[in-house]
Every structure is written in structure tokens, then in C-alpha cells.
Design an enzyme around this catalytic site. Sequence first.
Site: not given
Ligand code: IMP
Ligand code: MG
Length: 183
Positions: A135, A156-157, A103-104, A49, A107, A169, A163
Site C-alpha cells: 500500500k 483494508f483487505i 511478507e503478506d 499472514g 502498509d 486467513r 486476517d
Molecule cells: P506495517 O508495519 O504497517 O507495514 O504493517 C504490516 C502488517 O500489518 C502486515 O504484516 C499485516 O499483518 C498488517 N496489515 C496491514 N494492512 C492490512 C490489511 O489491509 N489487512 C490485514 N492486515 C493488514
Molecule cells: Mg503480518
Amino acid sequence: MRTVTYKGLTFEPYINNNTISERINEIANSLAQKLGPDEKPLFLCVLTGAFPFAADLFRAYPYDAEIAFIRLKSYEGTGSTGVVKQVLGLSENIENRTVIIIEDIIDTGNTMVKLVADLKQKNPKQVLIATLLFKPESLVADVKPDFIGFEIPSKFIIGFGLDLDGMARNLPDIWVLSEKHDE
Ligand code: IMP
Ligand code: MG
């Protein structure tokens, strides 16, 4: 309103490409100001991402730098599986180097905590985190990004690297899942 549809879900415009580009240039300048011309940091792009963000940020960075790629996965569909697994490892030697994780989106923060812990075992000089999106309401792990493109609510985006099960993407803008439902 303009919308896009993936897997039967409708998305509305959220952050346009010009706004994203301007913000990325600002982050590149902040990084340059913090690190100075001689640091030669390693940009570490978290695939898949973050690759559009990393490509733009890396090119906007005005000083010498290197880039490497790592792949991790923690997500299926629109909800976190909570399982973070490293799929593709890092071959570069990062000892005594400044590493900037690109990082993209952060979350829950679980992905980032695992990655930072793994990297710190390799004795870097410092590990910085640059995330295009953050977030804060979803955060459960102990993570503080050093550079944030946009703080957003827990919606969710997709687009600009993000993606829905591999799709979307390549959208130049960022789109948010519509909360409107057809009657
Ligand atoms: P985390 O470990 O929960 O912080 O998740 C991070 C990963 O979840 C990111 O690198 C994304 O690949 C995916 N992710 C989290 N939120 C979104 C979203 O809103 N859209 C798409 N992918 C997301
Ligand atoms: Mg990711």
C-alpha cells in the site's frame, strides 16, 4: 454481489485466487532470474499472514532454497497500533547468506524497517523483500520492496493469509472492506 462478513463488516471480492497464483509464479521466476541456480537463499516467512504466500512462492522457486519462520506483530483490528514487537525469533545463522523476507503486506512499513534492521545486524550477504501486497499511500517508513505482488490503495483487505483479528486467513481469494453502507 458475493460478499463475506466478519465481525459485522462486509467484504467484497478483490483479487481472485487464479490471479494471485499467476503473480506468485511470476515473482518466483523473477527471483530465480536475479539469484541464479547456486545462491541457495533463505526464505524468511513473516508469520502468520505470509504463510500461504510463502508456501506457494517457495514451491514455485525452481532452485535450491531453505525456509525459516519469524513472527512479528504490529496490528490490532483494522488500524496499526504503531508498536512493532518481535514475538518469535530467528535461530538460523544468516551470515553471508541471501535472505528473502516474505511478507503478506507492507502498509506503514514499520514492521519491515524493524525486521530489516534486526537482520542486517547478523551480517547477511543481502536482504531482499518480497511482499504479496503493497500500500504505497500508507508508507511512512523508508522501505523499498524488491518484489511486489500487487500495489493496492490504502483499503483494508482480508483473505489469502490476511486476517481481521485472526479470522479470514483461510479464504482462497482476497477481499476488500465494502464502502457501501445500508441506508
Ligand atoms: P506495517 O508495519 O504497517 O507495514 O504493517 C504490516 C502488517 O500489518 C502486515 O504484516 C499485516 O499483518 C498488517 N496489515 C496491514 N494492512 C492490512 C490489511 O489491509 N489487512 C490485514 N492486515 C493488514
Ligand atoms: Mg503480518
